[in-house]
Design a protein around this motif. Structure first.
Motif, PDB file in Angstrom:
ATOM      1  N   ARG A  27       0.886  -1.013  -0.119  1.00 51.47           N
ATOM      2  CA  ARG A  27       0.032   0.064   0.031  1.00 51.47           C
ATOM      3  C   ARG A  27       0.698   1.320  -0.122  1.00 51.47           C
ATOM      4  NH1 ARG A  27      -3.029  -3.285   3.533  1.00 51.47           N
ATOM      5  NH2 ARG A  27      -2.086  -2.019   5.481  1.00 51.47           N
ATOM      6  N   THR A  28       2.015   1.245   0.881  1.00 51.62           N
ATOM      7  CA  THR A  28       2.878   2.394   0.675  1.00 51.62           C
ATOM      8  C   THR A  28       3.466   2.538  -0.618  1.00 51.62           C
ATOM      9  OG1 THR A  28       3.325   2.129   3.067  1.00 51.62           O
ATOM     10  CG2 THR A  28       4.928   3.199   1.954  1.00 51.62           C
ATOM     11  N   LEU A  29       3.830   1.831  -1.033  1.00 45.25           N
ATOM     12  CA  LEU A  29       4.455   1.693  -2.493  1.00 45.25           C
ATOM     13  C   LEU A  29       3.591   2.251  -3.496  1.00 45.25           C
ATOM     14  CD1 LEU A  29       6.601  -1.568  -2.670  1.00 45.25           C
ATOM     15  CD2 LEU A  29       7.393   0.850  -2.832  1.00 45.25           C
ATOM     16  N   ALA A  30       2.279   1.502  -3.540  1.00 40.82           N
ATOM     17  CA  ALA A  30       1.277   2.289  -4.482  1.00 40.82           C
ATOM     18  C   ALA A  30       0.939   3.648  -4.335  1.00 40.82           C
ATOM     19  CB  ALA A  30       0.179   1.171  -4.281  1.00 40.82           C
ATOM     20  N   SER A  31       0.603   3.950  -2.949  1.00 40.50           N
ATOM     21  CA  SER A  31       0.370   5.437  -2.727  1.00 40.50           C
ATOM     22  C   SER A  31       1.444   6.344  -2.791  1.00 40.50           C
ATOM     23  CB  SER A  31      -0.324   5.324  -1.319  1.00 40.50           C
ATOM     24  OG  SER A  31       0.687   5.354  -0.308  1.00 40.50           O
ATOM     25  N   SER A  32       2.837   6.015  -2.890  1.00 38.49           N
ATOM     26  CA  SER A  32       3.814   6.721  -3.007  1.00 38.49           C
ATOM     27  C   SER A  32       4.038   7.271  -4.334  1.00 38.49           C
ATOM     28  CB  SER A  32       4.830   6.305  -2.279  1.00 38.49           C
ATOM     29  OG  SER A  32       4.827   6.322  -0.948  1.00 38.49           O
ATOM     30  N   TYR A  33       3.857   6.029  -5.167  1.00 38.62           N
ATOM     31  CA  TYR A  33       4.652   6.084  -6.552  1.00 38.62           C
ATOM     32  C   TYR A  33       3.552   6.117  -7.936  1.00 38.62           C
ATOM     33  CZ  TYR A  33       8.758   5.523  -4.277  1.00 38.62           C
ATOM     34  OH  TYR A  33       9.971   5.963  -3.185  1.00 38.62           O
ATOM     35  N   THR A  34       2.337   5.323  -7.469  1.00 41.49           N
ATOM     36  CA  THR A  34       1.324   5.263  -8.677  1.00 41.49           C
ATOM     37  C   THR A  34       0.838   6.813  -9.064  1.00 41.49           C
ATOM     38  OG1 THR A  34       0.512   3.269  -7.847  1.00 41.49           O
ATOM     39  CG2 THR A  34      -0.808   4.578  -9.261  1.00 41.49           C
ATOM     40  N   PRO A  35       0.571   7.728  -8.228  1.00 46.27           N
ATOM     41  CA  PRO A  35       0.256   9.339  -8.700  1.00 46.27           C
ATOM     42  C   PRO A  35       1.420   9.697  -9.537  1.00 46.27           C
ATOM     43  CG  PRO A  35      -0.272   8.990  -6.516  1.00 46.27           C
ATOM     44  CD  PRO A  35       0.544   7.544  -6.666  1.00 46.27           C
ATOM     45  N   LEU A  36       2.617   9.477  -9.182  1.00 48.24           N
ATOM     46  CA  LEU A  36       3.635  10.248  -9.774  1.00 48.24           C
ATOM     47  C   LEU A  36       3.935   9.757 -11.072  1.00 48.24           C
ATOM     48  CD1 LEU A  36       6.701  10.248  -7.215  1.00 48.24           C
ATOM     49  CD2 LEU A  36       5.322  12.243  -8.142  1.00 48.24           C
ATOM     50  N   VAL A  37       3.700   8.260 -11.372  1.00 50.17           N
ATOM     51  CA  VAL A  37       3.829   7.603 -12.606  1.00 50.17           C
ATOM     52  C   VAL A  37       2.877   7.834 -13.513  1.00 50.17           C
ATOM     53  CG1 VAL A  37       3.550   5.064 -13.511  1.00 50.17           C
ATOM     54  CG2 VAL A  37       5.014   5.580 -11.618  1.00 50.17           C
ATOM     55  N   PHE A  38       1.557   7.990 -12.892  1.00 48.87           N
ATOM     56  CA  PHE A  38       0.401   8.246 -13.809  1.00 48.87           C
ATOM     57  C   PHE A  38       0.202   9.915 -14.179  1.00 48.87           C
ATOM     58  CE2 PHE A  38      -4.248  10.134 -13.824  1.00 48.87           C
ATOM     59  CZ  PHE A  38      -4.619   9.634 -15.051  1.00 48.87           C
ATOM     60  N   ASN A  46      -0.907  12.462 -23.341  1.00 50.61           N
ATOM     61  CA  ASN A  46      -2.045  13.347 -23.507  1.00 50.61           C
ATOM     62  C   ASN A  46      -3.356  12.416 -23.390  1.00 50.61           C
ATOM     63  OD1 ASN A  46      -3.519  15.842 -23.523  1.00 50.61           O
ATOM     64  ND2 ASN A  46      -3.111  16.080 -25.725  1.00 50.61           N
ATOM     65  N   ASP A  47      -3.323  11.449 -22.658  1.00 47.34           N
ATOM     66  CA  ASP A  47      -4.655  10.449 -22.876  1.00 47.34           C
ATOM     67  C   ASP A  47      -4.696   9.818 -21.443  1.00 47.34           C
ATOM     68  OD1 ASP A  47      -5.989   8.001 -23.089  1.00 47.34           O
ATOM     69  OD2 ASP A  47      -5.753   8.367 -25.404  1.00 47.34           O
ATOM     70  N   ARG A  48      -5.528  10.178 -20.654  1.00 46.59           N
ATOM     71  CA  ARG A  48      -5.662   9.519 -19.347  1.00 46.59           C
ATOM     72  C   ARG A  48      -6.129   7.985 -19.272  1.00 46.59           C
ATOM     73  NH1 ARG A  48      -6.191  13.632 -15.427  1.00 46.59           N
ATOM     74  NH2 ARG A  48      -7.110  12.365 -14.006  1.00 46.59           N
ATOM     75  N   ALA A  49      -6.850   7.562 -20.154  1.00 41.94           N
ATOM     76  CA  ALA A  49      -6.847   6.170 -20.233  1.00 41.94           C
ATOM     77  C   ALA A  49      -5.719   5.093 -20.545  1.00 41.94           C
ATOM     78  CB  ALA A  49      -8.190   5.796 -21.129  1.00 41.94           C
ATOM     79  N   GLU A  50      -5.026   5.847 -21.584  1.00 36.31           N
ATOM     80  CA  GLU A  50      -3.438   5.257 -21.696  1.00 36.31           C
ATOM     81  C   GLU A  50      -2.828   5.264 -20.730  1.00 36.31           C
ATOM     82  OE1 GLU A  50      -2.140   3.883 -24.933  1.00 36.31           O
ATOM     83  OE2 GLU A  50      -4.187   3.460 -25.332  1.00 36.31           O
ATOM     84  N   ALA A  51      -2.812   6.352 -19.980  1.00 33.06           N
ATOM     85  CA  ALA A  51      -1.841   6.689 -18.719  1.00 33.06           C
ATOM     86  C   ALA A  51      -2.192   5.698 -17.836  1.00 33.06           C
ATOM     87  CB  ALA A  51      -1.928   8.193 -18.410  1.00 33.06           C
TER      88      ALA A  51
END
Length: 199
Positions: A27-38, A46-51
């Motif tokens: 959970r810590t890894l996901a919450s820390s890094y998924t928003p940055l990656v997305f 320039n495409d949220r679904a692809e992102a």
């Protein structure tokens, strides 16, 4: 999270805990890094679904890498993820049709007046369209430096080039963006002589 706040040893311990089945570490890894990656993938594609697809794939690759992370030679998780994300984005861009744009553009709703909302949306879209006209490497460097706020040293590691090459790419990218956006200054509501190239 700034570079000075990143502890490679702590990251390695977190990945080791995840590899051992620690749900809290996951959970810590996901919450820390998924928003940055997305966020980075959105700016690259320039495409949220692809992102979203890219973010999931990048995090999946991190999960697979977790058991062997000690062999990474002290690399930062963030740096590694940015590189993986950029490569995934570039692969998708090369396969996509040229000049393909999303049907709409979703902005955070902080409820300014409708005119301000429309103008902000127009500026975001103009910047994103201009970014998509840059060569892949220039766009990547500009996004990492001026939108994601990374330093040249980390960008150099992500892009596997020298810091001077980063400076050159970002300078050329900013000049190109200024040229692409200069004719839209009045339409975008800018009254000064400088077209803003950041959001």
């Amino acid at each position: 999270m700034t570079q000075s706040q990143i502890d490679p040893a702590a990251e390695a311990a977190l990945l080791k805990a995840y590899a051992a089945g620690d749900a809290s570490a996951a959970r810590t890894l996901a919450s820390s890094y998924t928003p940055l990656v997305f966020a980075h993938a959105v700016r690259m594609l320039n495409d949220r679904a692809e992102a979203e697809d890219v973010a999931q794939e990048a995090m999946l690759r991190l999960w697979r890498q977790a058991p062997a992370w000690d062999a990474q030679g002290g690399a930062l998780v963030r740096t590694w993820l940015y590189r993986v994300t950029a490569n995934l984005c570039i692969d998708r861009l090369r396969k996509a049709r040229p000049n393909e744009l999303p049907e709409d553009f979703d902005l955070a709703d902080d409820r300014p007046g409708i005119e301000a909302q429309l103008q902000t949306k127009a500026r975001h879209m103009a910047l994103d369209e201009a970014l998509m006209q840059l060569p892949d490497r220039q766009r990547q460097a500009v996004v990492l430096r001026h939108i994601d706020g990374l330093g040249n040293t980390e960008i150099a590691q992500i892009m596997d080039i020298g810091p001077r090459a980063v400076e050159s790419l970002t300078a050329r990218g900013k000049r190109a963006l200024t040229a692409l956006l200069s004719g839209q200054r009045k339409d975008l509501g800018y009254t000064d002589d400088t077209v803003q190239t950041s959001v």
